[in-house]
Design an enzyme around this catalytic site. Structure first.
Site, PDB file in Angstrom:
ATOM      1  N   ASP A 145     -51.572 -21.501   6.983  1.00 29.13           N
ATOM      2  CA  ASP A 145     -51.082 -20.720   7.854  1.00 29.13           C
ATOM      3  C   ASP A 145     -51.168 -19.383   7.893  1.00 29.13           C
ATOM      4  O   ASP A 145     -51.420 -18.558   8.924  1.00 29.13           O
ATOM      5  CB  ASP A 145     -49.419 -21.066   7.842  1.00 29.13           C
ATOM      6  CG  ASP A 145     -48.498 -20.517   8.952  1.00 29.13           C
ATOM      7  OD1 ASP A 145     -48.861 -20.820  10.066  1.00 29.13           O
ATOM      8  OD2 ASP A 145     -47.626 -19.574   8.613  1.00 29.13           O
ATOM      9  N   LYS A 183     -53.533 -16.590  10.400  1.00 27.64           N
ATOM     10  CA  LYS A 183     -52.811 -15.166  10.854  1.00 27.64           C
ATOM     11  C   LYS A 183     -53.930 -14.138  10.501  1.00 27.64           C
ATOM     12  O   LYS A 183     -54.137 -13.283  11.495  1.00 27.64           O
ATOM     13  CB  LYS A 183     -51.522 -15.038  10.209  1.00 27.64           C
ATOM     14  CG  LYS A 183     -50.314 -15.849  10.635  1.00 27.64           C
ATOM     15  CD  LYS A 183     -49.282 -15.620   9.665  1.00 27.64           C
ATOM     16  CE  LYS A 183     -48.133 -16.631  10.222  1.00 27.64           C
ATOM     17  NZ  LYS A 183     -46.635 -16.544   9.224  1.00 27.64           N
TER      18      LYS A 183
END
Ligand code: ADP
Ligand code: ASP
Ligand code: MG
Length: 815
Positions: free
Chosen positions: A678, A682
């Site tokens: 994750d 980003k």
């Protein structure tokens, strides 16, 4: 003296006729008046239908006739006392004559224009009789005069031309001797010089009233109808339309010529010559001020564009070919051909090269036009000097009207850009030299959207309607709906944004309402919705074809992300907290950006990084203003920050992760957070937004998890391995402790390279004191070389993510 005309709806029911009688009685107290009436609402259409059925040997013309008969007899019986049998007998005799005419049409199966006029005349003859009788019974001084004895025309049946000399003489001589206070005249009907029944064209009762008003030079012509004036656009299609207080004759003429049905186009001319104002009023709301059409009005403070009108169902015909260039006479021959065929040309454009002439006519005229034009130019076509006529069907013309538009720059620019932004393709443009009217030809299917778009742009300068479609109503989606509900009023009052949620979907069900879903009962409504599918949802959004549509993806689902291209291609904006699209391969990311630019559809994903924190927006602003990012240092995982802030030698790693999941700080699958994927997504998005081409594989990911953690193939197994490997996590903690460091999961981007991993952060570093689920991003740029620009705050949680999505939606509304 005044002339009042009441349309079909005004005399369409007993209740409305009583309203008309009230208005007439009130007026006639002070001065004599003339009242022109239409047929009872819907009757002209029924007469026509009955005639066509009879002509086609279809016996259901009889049931149509029965309907017509009972409508009239019912109205009469409610208005006239039962003792009066003469009026009923008269009406029945007239209806019998109508039946005989229909039987005749059936017998010879032919309905000529001449017979059509005879047939349609019954409508106004019957309605005017009933109203006269009703007024008589109430003791009024009233007379009916058959307009066929006053209005003289040529023999152009169904749309006859008036002979004003004869007509005016008739009118003046009749009214010179008329003693009654109220004169009732049937509208629409007339007679030819040879004594045959004619009509003035559909909607022609307005014209009858104008002819009488002009002949008698009355003070005012009042058109009483079912709306409170001439509106800024057809109120049936544009909810925000409002009545225009004043219009010039020219403006009214343009609007009515281009489809504002409320006034029959030829109506203006006779009264304009004598400066008689036309007042459009609402029979059902007589107190409403309505619209006054006159010359005395000055454009003053009102908007420059005064109204929008449109004509449905038209076709665009193009005559082109090299043989046309520089040779005079082509246009003359073309338009003579059309005139001979009695084809009305709605608009004309000609390319400056003279290589082509393009013009618009009604769809129904195209076959006739094609035949006639190809015959006229047969010779040139066979010599390949010009091409056979090209026809495009199913179009509509939209006209923006205003006397003063010529004195203002940029009106057409605003018009075209508003349409373009909403993906409405303009097929042709015509702008008269007087610039009272800018006409655009568009696809029929886009009419409602175009009218509303233009209306919003020119008549609701302040207001913008946003039409939102949300997919995914879990934690974040639910909070978003709640926030929209709370802020609706504020947005309207302070930002002039009218935000409506039109569609909602979860993975099972979906619901829609193009006037806006209830944000109070959406939960229950959704349970009762139709079965959900991503394609069907998209089809609905597309079919609604609403301006300023926004698709909001509140899922973490790859299939939803794959739909973005479809939306963008329809000029529908996309707002997403789903990171999958922006972290997918570079080609897809670039393509989405390209589509967004090409179709003028914003694609916003602020919540992809740092939930509601303004990270991407800030980065975009830095880049747009010419800055260059040299390095990004960041803690981007609210969930990992929560985990490492709560993990110590007195807690268990497994328990802390579980707690993070329960409190909604992790993705539905916590492995996505803990594996660093994750965070990698980003920093990838930030790197891309900084202008670097990069893929997820290019990011170095030094995982702090054990092999067993990484290899577990389900969430449950993963949790089990966290328990098994507790010692590994305690070791990480102890190592940091021994150096007085804090564990932080850090993402870095330096010199075009990115990496993510767990780091021991020493005291004094900006990351050291990062609390709870906070995120921090430090941008080192050319303008911020030593002291970075820092953005810090809560980086996870349903409420802040929802507010980030909300901010993106509002950004679209305020741009
Ligand atoms: P009547 O039977 O009274 O002559 P019409 O049906 O001919 O009434 O005209 C009124 C209708 O015109 C309205 O009900 C409305 O639907 C339609 N209309 C179209 N454009 C406009 C406009 N710009 N302003 C008002 N009404 C309009
Ligand atoms: N009754 C006619 C029509 O429906 C004329 C009118 O209403 O103005 O067209
Ligand atoms: Mg009308």
């Amino acid at each position: 003296m005044n002339v009042l005309k009441f349309g079909g709806t005004s005399v369409g029911s007993v209740e409305n006729i009583k309203q008309v009688i009230g208005i007439l009685e009130n007026y006639s107290k002070t001065e004599p008046l003339i009242c022109v009436v239409s047929a009872v609402g819907g009757i002209t259409n029924k007469l026509l239908k009955a005639g066509e059925l009879a002509q086609n040997k279809n016996e259901s013309y009889l049931s149509e006739f029965k309907d017509i008969k009972s409508i009239h007899l019912n109205i009469l019986s409610e208005l006239i006392s039962s003792q009066d049998t003469t009026s009923k007998e008269y009406l029945e005799t007239k209806l019998q004559a109508l039946k005989s005419l229909l039987d005749g049409i059936y017998l010879i199966n032919e309905l000529s224009p001449k017979t059509t006029d005879k047939l349609l005349s019954f409508g106004e003859l019957l309605s005017s009789y009933i109203i006269t009788e009703a007024l008589k019974e109430r003791g009024n001084s009233v007379m009916r005069k058959n307009s066929q004895e006053l209005i003289v025309t040529d023999s152009n049946f169904t749309k006859a031309e008036v002979n004003f000399n004869l007509t005016n003489t008739n009118i003046l001589s009749y009214f010179a001797d008329a003693k009654q206070s109220i004169t009732i005249l049937p509208g629409f009907i007339s007679k030819s010089e040879g004594g045959e029944q004619t009509t003035l064209g559909r909607g022609g009762s307005d014209f009858t009233a104008a002819i009488i008003a002009a002949a008698l030079r009355v003070n005012r012509l009042e058109i009483w109808t079912d709306v409170s004036g001439m509106y800024t656009a057809n109120p049936k299609l544009v909810k925000q339309a409002y009545p225009i207080k004043n219009l010039s004759y020219q403006e009214a003429m343009e609007l009515s010529h281009f489809g504002a049905k409320v006034l029959y186009p030829p109506t203006v001319q006779p009264v304009l010559d004598y400066n008689i104002p036309i007042h459009i009023k609402n029979t059902m709301v007589p107190e409403a001020s309505g619209t006054i059409i006159s010359n005395d009005y000055t454009n003053g403070k009102t908007t420059v564009a005064r109204g929008i009108s449109h004509i449905d169902n038209m076709s665009l015909l193009t005559l082109q070919g090299n043989g046309m260039v520089g040779i005079p006479g082509f246009s003359k021959r073309l338009f003579e051909t059309l005139a001979q065929e009695k084809i009305n040309v709605i608009l004309i454009t000609q390319a400056s090269s003279e290589h082509s002439i393009c013009f618009g006519i009604a769809n129904v005229d195209t076959i006739k036009a094609e035949k006639a034009i190809n015959a006229t130019f047969e010779n040139e076509i066979s010599l390949h000097k010009i091409d056979p006529i090209i026809i495009e069907h199913d179009l509509a013309v939209i006209a923006l009207v205003g006397d003063n538009m010529k004195n203002h720059q940029g009106i057409s620019g605003r018009l075209f850009s508003a349409l373009g932004k909403n993906n409405i393709n303009i097929r042709a443009i015509a702008q008269g030299a007087s610039e009272k009217n800018i006409s655009t030809v568009i696809a029929q299917k886009d009419v409602k959207k175009a009218l509303n778009t233009i209306h919003e742009r020119f008549f609701e300068e302040q207001n913008k309607q946003l039409n939102v479609f949300i997919t995914g109503v879990g934690n974040v989606g639910e909070r978003l709906i709640e926030q929209i509900k709370q802020q609706k009023k504020y947005l309207k009052e302070h930002l002039k944004i009218n935000l409506r949620v039109i569609g909602l979907s979860n993975s099972r069900k979906m619901i829609f309402d193009d006037s806006g879903l209830s944000l109070k009962t959406w939960n229950v409504d959704l349970d009762n919705g139709e079965s959900a599918s991503l394609e069907a949802f998209f089809e609905h959004v597309k079919t609604f074809n609403l301006r300023n549509s926004i698709f909001v993806d509140v899922t973490a689902n790859e299939s939803v992300a794959k739909m973005y291209t479809n939306y963008l291609k329809e000029s529908i904006a996309v707002v997403a907290c789903n990171k999958i699209a922006c972290s997918s391969d570079m080609e897809n990311y670039n393509n989405l950006k390209l589509l967004s630019r090409k179709y003028n559809a914003p694609f916003l994903f602020e919540t992809n990084v740092g939930a509601g924190l303004p990270i991407i927006d800030t980065l975009n602003n830095l880049i747009a203003s010419g800055d260059e990012v040299t390095s990004i240092q960041a803690v981007l995982s609210g969930s990992l920050n929560f985990v490492f802030n709560n993990f110590n030698d007195k807690t268990k790693f497994h328990d802390v992760v579980k707690q993070a999941q329960l409190e909604g700080y992790t993705e539905p699958d916590p492995r996505i957070d803990l594996s660093g994927v994750d965070v990698a997504r980003k920093i990838l998005i930030l790197a891309r937004e900084s202008g670097t081409d990069m893929n997820l594989d290019d990011i170095e990911n030094k995982s702090f998890l054990t092999k067993a953690n990484l290899e577990s193939d389900s969430v449950d197994k993963f949790y089990q391995t966290l328990i098994d490997d507790e010692a590994h996590f305690q070791k990480l903690y102890a190592s940091a402790q021994s150096k007085d460091c804090q564990l932080k999961y850090v993402a870095e981007f330096n010199n075009g390279k990115a990496q993510v991993g767990l780091k021991e952060i020493p005291q004094g570093h900006p990351f050291y004191n990062l609390e709870g689920k906070d995120n921090i991003v430090m941008f080192y740029t050319q303008r911020y070389p030593e002291q970075p620009m820092i953005i810090k705050g809560a980086g996870a949680g349903a409420d802040v993510t929802a507010s980030g999505l909300f901010a993106d939606i509002i950004r679209i509304g305020t741009n």
